[in-house]
Design an enzyme around this catalytic site. Structure first.
Site, mmCIF file in Angstrom:
data_model
loop_
_atom_site.group_PDB
_atom_site.id
_atom_site.type_symbol
_atom_site.label_atom_id
_atom_site.label_comp_id
_atom_site.label_asym_id
_atom_site.label_seq_id
_atom_site.Cartn_x
_atom_site.Cartn_y
_atom_site.Cartn_z
ATOM 1 N N GLY A 1 -7.277 -2.591 -8.019
ATOM 2 C CA GLY A 1 -6.651 -3.860 -8.378
ATOM 3 C C GLY A 1 -7.040 -4.928 -7.379
ATOM 4 C CD GLU A 2 -6.252 -5.013 -2.794
ATOM 5 O OE1 GLU A 2 -7.318 -5.477 -2.313
ATOM 6 O OE2 GLU A 2 -5.562 -4.174 -2.194
#
Length: 336
Positions: free
Chosen positions: A303-304
């Site tokens: 993610g991120e």
């Protein structure tokens, strides 16, 4: 032009009347591409990327100068159901890590030459447990959308949005189940690494949430099953469309946010490409539903915005070749 996001009707109207690709710029880019010093099609998808980008920016010979990465963070009340291997406190800790430049996304954004901002959305006030009630009130939902909408820099020329939020793979799975049907297990993966018992529990939660809140408009699905950070990503993607800024989609959670826009308007994601296919099991199926072929498949599941940020470099290279290569005439090379 990006209007003030005062209510959902503004967002619906923006999607309905959103600017289209500049057909003349794309055609001019295609004509240039046909004269570059290479066999036709020799650069494969890099050529398609260059034409896509040229059309959205209205420039037959573009380059990327100001990419932007935005990370949104939110906390989810559904974590009370035991759906994550990590406690919600990790969201706050990771936001601090982003702000101090210590996360993977910081390194990838730097490597891509992208600016990066972080927006934490009411971390001390998690969304409601969506197995019991809608995740967000209408006011909270609009506020989250507006955070994303206003976070996009109008001077950016490529956008990646990412997220941090313990429990948000559960939210994304429930959104996909509500939008696309199938079974809860079709859309539910291990996220941060739950064991078999944890996965079974997560499937139960996704099934209960979709049963309670499904069969609704895409925005209502997002409000009822999403998180503040997921809504903010949707708001940013929509704002980028209004501003004619191409978007590289990140992984499963980002694409779940995008899917809610797609459910409202089938052309809402025309200005986007999929940066990668993540290691979260249902991401490939979701990309198929959205009609997006990923640029990369490296097993990332962080993610991120990490996969999207990594793919900025692919788009940059596509444009470096398209805009920087000599034509046959310029190089004095016989064409064919």
């Amino acid at each position: 032009m990006r209007p003030d996001l005062t209510d959902l009707n503004v967002l619906r109207a923006t999607l309905a009347d959103a600017p289209k690709e500049d057909a003349l710029a794309r055609q001019a880019a295609a004509e240039r591409n046909s004269q570059l010093t290479k066999p036709p099609g020799a650069l494969g998808r890099l050529e398609d990327l260059a034409l896509w980008y040229a059309g959205w920016r209205g420039d037959a010979r573009p380059l990327i100068a100001s990419p932007q990465v935005i990370v949104f963070a939110g906390n989810h009340g559904v974590t009370a159901q035991g759906v994550s291997a990590f406690p919600a406190e990790v969201t706050v800790q990771m936001v601090a890590n982003f702000e101090h430049g210590g996360a993977a996304i910081n390194q990838l954004a730097n490597a891509a030459g992208a600016s990066m901002t972080v927006h934490a959305l009411d971390l001390d006030r998690p969304t409601a447990d969506f197995t019991q009630a809608p995740a967000m009130t209408e006011d909270d939902f609009l506020a989250a959308l507006k955070t994303g909408w206003d976070a996009v820099d109008p001077e950016a020329d490529l956008l990646v949005v990412g997220e941090m939020g313990i429990g948000n793979t559960t939210s994304a799975a429930a959104i996909c189940h509500a939008l696309f049907g199938g079974t809860a297990s079709d859309w539910t993966g291990r996220g941060t690494g739950v064991d078999d018992a944890g996965l079974s529990n997560k499937v139960r939660v996704v099934s209960e949430g979709a049963a309670l809140h499904g069969n609704r408009d895409g925005f209502e699905v997002l409000r009822r099953l999403g998180g503040r950070e997921v809504a903010a990503m949707a708001g940013a993607i929509a704002a980028a469309r209004a501003l004619r800024i191409p978007v590289v989609l990140d992984g499963f959670i980002c694409c779940a946010a995008a899917a809610c826009l797609h459910a409202v308007d089938a052309g809402a994601l025309d200005h986007t490409v999929a940066g990668h296919m993540s290691g979260e099991g249902a991401h490939g199926a979701l990309l198929e539903k959205l009609g997006k072929e990923p640029l990369l498949s490296l097993g990332l599941r962080l993610g991120e915005g990490s996969g999207g940020a990594l793919a900025i470099n692919i788009v940059k290279c596509a444009l470096a070749c398209h805009s920087g290569m000599a034509t046959f005439a310029e190089a004095g090379v016989a064409a064919g």
